[in-house]
Design a protein around this motif. Structure first.
Motif, PDB file in Angstrom:
ATOM      1  N   GLY A 184     -55.263 -51.744 -42.325  1.00  0.00           N
ATOM      2  CA  GLY A 184     -55.513 -50.322 -42.231  1.00  0.00           C
ATOM      3  C   GLY A 184     -55.175 -49.610 -43.525  1.00  0.00           C
ATOM      4  O   GLY A 184     -54.755 -50.220 -44.505  1.00  0.00           O
ATOM      5  N   THR A 185     -55.364 -48.290 -43.511  1.00  0.00           N
ATOM      6  CA  THR A 185     -55.049 -47.492 -44.680  1.00  0.00           C
ATOM      7  C   THR A 185     -53.883 -46.595 -44.315  1.00  0.00           C
ATOM      8  O   THR A 185     -53.871 -45.994 -43.247  1.00  0.00           O
ATOM      9  N   ALA A 186     -52.915 -46.546 -45.210  1.00  0.00           N
ATOM     10  CA  ALA A 186     -51.738 -45.746 -44.908  1.00  0.00           C
ATOM     11  C   ALA A 186     -51.813 -44.442 -45.662  1.00  0.00           C
ATOM     12  O   ALA A 186     -52.197 -44.409 -46.828  1.00  0.00           O
ATOM     13  N   LEU A 187     -51.472 -43.368 -44.985  1.00  0.00           N
ATOM     14  CA  LEU A 187     -51.314 -42.086 -45.664  1.00  0.00           C
ATOM     15  C   LEU A 187     -49.829 -41.771 -45.574  1.00  0.00           C
ATOM     16  O   LEU A 187     -49.285 -41.620 -44.490  1.00  0.00           O
ATOM     17  N   ILE A 188     -49.176 -41.728 -46.734  1.00  0.00           N
ATOM     18  CA  ILE A 188     -47.718 -41.676 -46.752  1.00  0.00           C
ATOM     19  C   ILE A 188     -47.237 -40.378 -47.367  1.00  0.00           C
ATOM     20  O   ILE A 188     -47.695 -39.970 -48.426  1.00  0.00           O
ATOM     21  N   ASP A 189     -46.317 -39.734 -46.676  1.00  0.00           N
ATOM     22  CA  ASP A 189     -45.664 -38.550 -47.224  1.00  0.00           C
ATOM     23  C   ASP A 189     -44.332 -39.009 -47.822  1.00  0.00           C
ATOM     24  O   ASP A 189     -43.404 -39.326 -47.096  1.00  0.00           O
ATOM     25  N   PRO A 190     -44.253 -39.057 -49.146  1.00  0.00           N
ATOM     26  CA  PRO A 190     -43.040 -39.609 -49.751  1.00  0.00           C
ATOM     27  C   PRO A 190     -41.958 -38.569 -49.994  1.00  0.00           C
ATOM     28  O   PRO A 190     -40.940 -38.876 -50.598  1.00  0.00           O
ATOM     29  N   SER A 191     -42.149 -37.341 -49.501  1.00  0.00           N
ATOM     30  CA  SER A 191     -41.292 -36.240 -49.950  1.00  0.00           C
ATOM     31  C   SER A 191     -39.816 -36.480 -49.631  1.00  0.00           C
ATOM     32  O   SER A 191     -38.949 -36.091 -50.402  1.00  0.00           O
ATOM     33  N   LEU A 192     -39.534 -37.133 -48.483  1.00  0.00           N
ATOM     34  CA  LEU A 192     -38.128 -37.333 -48.132  1.00  0.00           C
ATOM     35  C   LEU A 192     -37.461 -38.293 -49.113  1.00  0.00           C
ATOM     36  O   LEU A 192     -36.295 -38.159 -49.435  1.00  0.00           O
ATOM     37  N   LEU A 193     -38.219 -39.284 -49.594  1.00  0.00           N
ATOM     38  CA  LEU A 193     -37.624 -40.284 -50.474  1.00  0.00           C
ATOM     39  C   LEU A 193     -37.652 -39.844 -51.935  1.00  0.00           C
ATOM     40  O   LEU A 193     -36.686 -40.040 -52.661  1.00  0.00           O
ATOM     41  N   THR A 194     -38.748 -39.246 -52.354  1.00  0.00           N
ATOM     42  CA  THR A 194     -38.891 -38.951 -53.780  1.00  0.00           C
ATOM     43  C   THR A 194     -38.985 -37.478 -54.112  1.00  0.00           C
ATOM     44  O   THR A 194     -38.784 -37.097 -55.264  1.00  0.00           O
ATOM     45  N   GLY A 195     -39.299 -36.643 -53.143  1.00  0.00           N
ATOM     46  CA  GLY A 195     -39.457 -35.235 -53.436  1.00  0.00           C
ATOM     47  C   GLY A 195     -40.872 -34.855 -53.810  1.00  0.00           C
ATOM     48  O   GLY A 195     -41.172 -33.695 -54.015  1.00  0.00           O
ATOM     49  N   GLU A 196     -41.767 -35.849 -53.925  1.00  0.00           N
ATOM     50  CA  GLU A 196     -43.163 -35.525 -54.232  1.00  0.00           C
ATOM     51  C   GLU A 196     -43.771 -34.789 -53.058  1.00  0.00           C
ATOM     52  O   GLU A 196     -43.561 -35.179 -51.909  1.00  0.00           O
ATOM     53  N   SER A 197     -44.543 -33.747 -53.351  1.00  0.00           N
ATOM     54  CA  SER A 197     -45.000 -32.928 -52.241  1.00  0.00           C
ATOM     55  C   SER A 197     -46.346 -33.375 -51.676  1.00  0.00           C
ATOM     56  O   SER A 197     -46.678 -33.021 -50.563  1.00  0.00           O
ATOM     57  N   MET A 198     -47.113 -34.157 -52.442  1.00  0.00           N
ATOM     58  CA  MET A 198     -48.451 -34.537 -51.975  1.00  0.00           C
ATOM     59  C   MET A 198     -48.418 -35.893 -51.271  1.00  0.00           C
ATOM     60  O   MET A 198     -47.852 -36.846 -51.801  1.00  0.00           O
ATOM     61  N   PRO A 199     -49.044 -35.977 -50.101  1.00  0.00           N
ATOM     62  CA  PRO A 199     -49.150 -37.290 -49.455  1.00  0.00           C
ATOM     63  C   PRO A 199     -49.997 -38.226 -50.312  1.00  0.00           C
ATOM     64  O   PRO A 199     -50.897 -37.787 -51.020  1.00  0.00           O
ATOM     65  N   ILE A 200     -49.730 -39.515 -50.260  1.00  0.00           N
ATOM     66  CA  ILE A 200     -50.512 -40.464 -51.030  1.00  0.00           C
ATOM     67  C   ILE A 200     -51.200 -41.450 -50.091  1.00  0.00           C
ATOM     68  O   ILE A 200     -50.674 -41.797 -49.040  1.00  0.00           O
TER      69      ILE A 200
END
Lengths: 825, 60
Positions: free
Chosen positions: A355-371
């Motif tokens: 499958g394809t993952a859409l990941i919100d990394p904000s909690l770990l890295t602070g990046e605001s855009m999902p990848i």
């Protein structure tokens, strides 16, 4: 037993749900949802209809609708889970504690405590209504913890097990010890005082010397448990302070207690001179009562943060041999396949397997855009899956993951933190010095009148100058402040937080989720000139396209653009995770909504609706295009927005004299944009900072001055611990709230301001109490040195001074109480 | 006044009994939750079988 009537009965028609009492949706005749129906049936099957009667009598007529929970509890029976959650009682009898979601009235207590009658093997279930927890005792030969959990869940109370082997384990024991010490002190103090009243009266009316000495001896015997048991916490704290070379506030208290007791005992044995047993026992009792209040109010804050962390998911869905199993995160092994759905936190480092993952990394890295991550891409534990379903191939166990590394860093940061000198310790040191000097002076001055007289004067001095305000009023002021703060959603977990908050010179603020909302919002949109007349149609098309999507951008568009308009009926809806969505409506029009690249693949050649100039400086935002039959219909600018209250809070904090810094793991552009909007100087903005760098930055500043760090993510956790004062914000990660000294339970930055303002007010009250007590003690010391203080005066002055400072402490407002929620009981 | 020699120790011993009762209640954890018991006491037990039978007898 009669059933309660519906709340607003319309003849012949039921308008509210038979179980939860909420209004029925149309077409439903009895229940609002299948969950409520199931609970209603279970209650009737076991003859527990009394629940409804009790609920009415309790004044609460509505219950939360039962949300059908699909959680599985099998993992609770594994050996890992048993080691973590279950205590042995012997003979196969086990004990466990759970937090229960959905406790709302006394009828719930009744219902839950009936369960042992209907669930074989469940021996006892006791609810603690205030904590929202229950203690379960069960026979492991007859039933399993998972079966009990499933039963609780089926009744609408979702259980969250509480670890029994963590730090919380010893709390009840320490509590009980303090309570016993308090009780013993109360018993001895009141009886000693009773005898003392007799002796004081004897001063005026004359008293048989045998009876006088009997009373003195009984008083002394009653003081022994106070000295050797109740007062131990003070002696211990004073001693461990001395060993570290510090004058703890308990040192003057200990000196007063021992200095009052030893000579009084000596005088009792020799049968002459003054005794102060009543004063010192009453003193110990009052001091312990103050400590107890403080402990209780801190305990409440700790309880709530323990509950919030218990609510965090600790299990993952492992796929093995085609079957899905709920297992503890710690039990995952490399090579395991884990299924993740929308909103799940990734439990271990690994690769996208299917499958394809859409990941919100904000909690770990602070990046605001999902990848968006395709197959074989690496995913880190602690990030969140948004709007995607995928399978994860575990590469490393949780204990070796990136997040565990950060958690370990947090622990070492906590140990290397320099001890701070508390306000009360500073005063304690000053006090000890003053009292000791005065004692020597008094002794020397009175020595010509005889050794015993001089000693008596010194005892009187020690007893009368006991720092009650520091010992009693300060803990009461602080505990009231903690309680009031907690009532308005500010959970203070560390004793020193208020003191520190007043010394803070610089505050480091995280960006994503702290200064900003941490969610995507629609910032601007433009409709193609040819389609302006069809705006309603476009809105309803967007509503239809985004209906089934959990992508954060979808939510932003649905909220900001479509509003409450009815969705357009669509078919053939296909979604490409992280790129866009396509569908066809009934008239055959083809709609596409997605990134610019996505709209180009669907045949759009036109240039965007926003001009280059308009997009300059907005690079942090994502452009989303709506395409109608290969024609660009509208474009949206979507991005994280600054919280409404941020500008005001930031301005006020600056006015309070604090220097603010912005530290973010996010990329340079969005960080600078937020920095500019909130008027941070360029030099105060740090972007693309890793958790370690964040912590380094903060700890370097902490070496020079008192700092505070405010954050919500795992990437902030280490920095929270490196700062003098770590402040965590609701809505973030579990690791963050564990390490924060202060936790803001409302995801609202105004709480931060309230915390700093309230802390300053609290410290003001403490200082005022100290001033008053210095006045009392000064007057008392003068009288003692002059030889005018006997046991009677000491017994009067002590309670009067204590009562003044205590009532002042109680009447002063420290934190403004803005109710977080009303608890219907 | 000699009676005081008896009464004071007796009264202290009596008070000691209450202290022991208090310590027993602390050890049993009764003071850990001060709110739920107040709710719990409102819950009636099911009437016993005999009581139900008595209730069924019509009043004269």
């Amino acid at each position: 037993m009669t059933e309660p009537a519906p709340v607003c009965p319309i003849p012949g028609q039921r308008t509210v749900c038979k179980h939860c009492g909420l209004a029925l949706p149309e077409q439903a005749s009895e229940f609002c949802c299948s969950g409520c129906k199931a609970v209603y049936e279970i209650l009737h099957e076991y003859g527990l209809q009394n629940f409804y009667r009790l609920r009415e009598r309790g004044g609460a007529w509505s219950t939360k609708p039962v949300s059908a929970s699909h959680r599985k509890f099998d993992y609770l029976d594994g050996t890992d889970a048993h080691a973590e959650f279950v205590g042995e009682e012997g003979g196969g009898i086990l004990r466990a504690r759970v937090f229960l979601e959905g406790l709302h009235c006394s009828a719930c207590v009744w219902l839950l405590e009936q369960l042992p009658k209907i669930h074989p093997g469940l021996l006892e279930l006791r609810v603690n209504f205030v904590r929202g927890s229950a203690e379960i005792v069960f026979d492991s030969k007859v039933t399993k913890l998972s079966a009990i959990a499933a039963r609780l869940s089926s009744l609408g109370y979702t259980p969250y097990p509480i670890g029994v082997n963590g730090a919380e384990k010893n709390v009840p024991r320490a509590d009980r010890r303090l309570l016993t010490q308090l009780g013993v002190a109360g018993f001895c103090a009141s009886n000693t005082m009773l005898l003392a009243i007799g002796r004081y009266q004897g001063l005026f009316t004359g008293m048989d010397s045998d009876i006088n000495s009997l009373f003195a001896w009984i008083s002394m015997l009653l003081s022994l448990p106070v000295i050797f048991f109740s007062a131990l916490p003070f002696f211990r704290a004073a001693w461990s302070g001395l060993k570290l070379g510090r004058l703890h506030i308990d040192l003057p208290l200990s000196i007063a207690i021992i200095g009052g007791f030893v000579p009084s005992a000596f005088n009792t044995i020799r049968g002459a001179g003054e005794i102060y047993f009543d004063t010192i026992t009453a003193l110990v009792f009052l001091l312990l009562a103050g400590r107890w209040m403080q402990r209780r109010s801190l305990g409440a804050a700790l309880d709530r943060s323990a509950m919030l962390s218990a609510l965090a998911p600790r299990t993952a869905q492992r796929i093995r041999g085609g079957a899905v199993q709920e297992v503890l995160i710690e039990a995952l092994q490399p090579g395991d396949i884990v299924r993740l759905t929308d909103g799940d936190i990734v439990p271990a480092d690994g690769l996208v397997h299917k499958g394809t993952a859409l990941i919100d990394p904000s909690l770990l890295t602070g990046e605001s855009m999902p990848i968006t991550l395709g197959e074989r891409a690496r995913v880190f534990a602690g990030t969140r899956s948004v709007g995607s379903q995928f399978e994860l191939l575990v590469e490393r166990q949780f204990a070796q993951s990136r997040i565990a590394e950060i958690v370990n860093l947090v622990h070492s940061a906590a140990q290397s933190k320099a001890p701070i000198v508390q306000l009360t310790d500073k005063i304690g040191a000053w006090f000890v010095a003053a009292v000791l000097v005065l004692s020597v002076v008094t002794f020397v001055v009175w020595l010509p009148a005889g050794g015993f007289t001089a000693l008596d004067r010194v005892i009187a001095l020690l007893v009368v100058t006991c720092p009650c305000a520091v010992g009693i009023a300060t803990p009461i002021t602080l505990s009231l402040a903690f309680a009031r703060a907690a009532a308005s959603g500010i959970l203070i977990k560390s004793q020193d937080a208020i003191d520190l908050a007043c010394q803070v010179k610089s505050i480091y603020l995280d960006k994503t989720g702290t200064l900003t909302r941490g969610q995507m919002h629609l910032r601007a949109y433009r409709v193609a000139p040819a389609m302006v007349s069809d705006l309603a149609l476009l809105r309803s098309a967007v509503q239809g396209l985004e209906a089934g999507s959990h992508h954060p951008v979808a939510a932003a568009l649905a909220l900001g653009f479509a509003g409450d308009i009815e969705a357009l009926a669509l078919r053939n809806r296909t979604e490409e995770a992280g790129r866009g969505v396509t569908a066809v409506d009934q008239s055959g029009t083809r709609w596409t909504l997605g990134s610019e690249a996505f709209s180009r693949t669907s045949g759009v050649a036109e240039r965007g609706l926003f001009s280059e100039a308009e997009l300059t400086g907005q690079e942090a935002l994502t452009v989303v295009s709506l395409v109608r039959n290969e024609k660009l219909a509208a474009q949206f600018l979507v991005g994280d927005v600054i919280r409404d209250e941020s500008p005001e809070v930031v301005a006020k904090l600056r006015r309070m004299g604090m220097e603010l810094f912005l530290v973010s793991g996010d990329s340079v552009l969005p960080t600078r944009l937020v920095g500019r909007q909130l008027k941070f100087p360029e030099t105060h903005v740090f972007a693309e900072v890793s958790p370690e760098e964040k912590s380094l930055l903060v700890s370097r500043a902490t070496a020079q001055q008192t700092t505070a760090m405010v954050g919500d993510g795992i990437n902030d956790a280490v920095a929270l611990k490196s700062a003098s004062l770590g402040i965590g914000l609701r809505g973030g990660a579990e690791a963050c709230l564990r390490v924060a000294d202060v936790f803001l339970a409302k995801a609202d930055l105004t709480s931060l301001l309230d915390f700093f303002e309230g802390s300053r007010r609290t410290l003001g009250i403490v200082r005022r109490g100290l001033l008053i007590s210095i006045f009392y003690n000064g007057a008392g010391a003068a009288l003692a040195v002059a030889g005018l203080v006997g046991p009677l005066v000491a017994a009067l002055v002590m309670p009067i001074s204590s009562l003044t400072v205590i009532s002042l402490a109680i009447m002063s407002k420290s934190f403004n109480v803005a109710p977080l929620r009303s608890n219907k009981v | 006044m000699e009676i005081v020699y008896l009464l004071v120790p007796v009264s202290v011993l009596l008070a000691l009994a209450f202290l022991l009762a208090y310590i027993w209640s602390v050890r049993g954890g009764q003071l850990e939750d001060l709110n739920t018991p107040a709710l719990r006491m409102l819950h009636d037990d099911e009437p016993s079988a005999e009581r139900k039978a008595v209730d069924k007898i019509p009043h004269r």
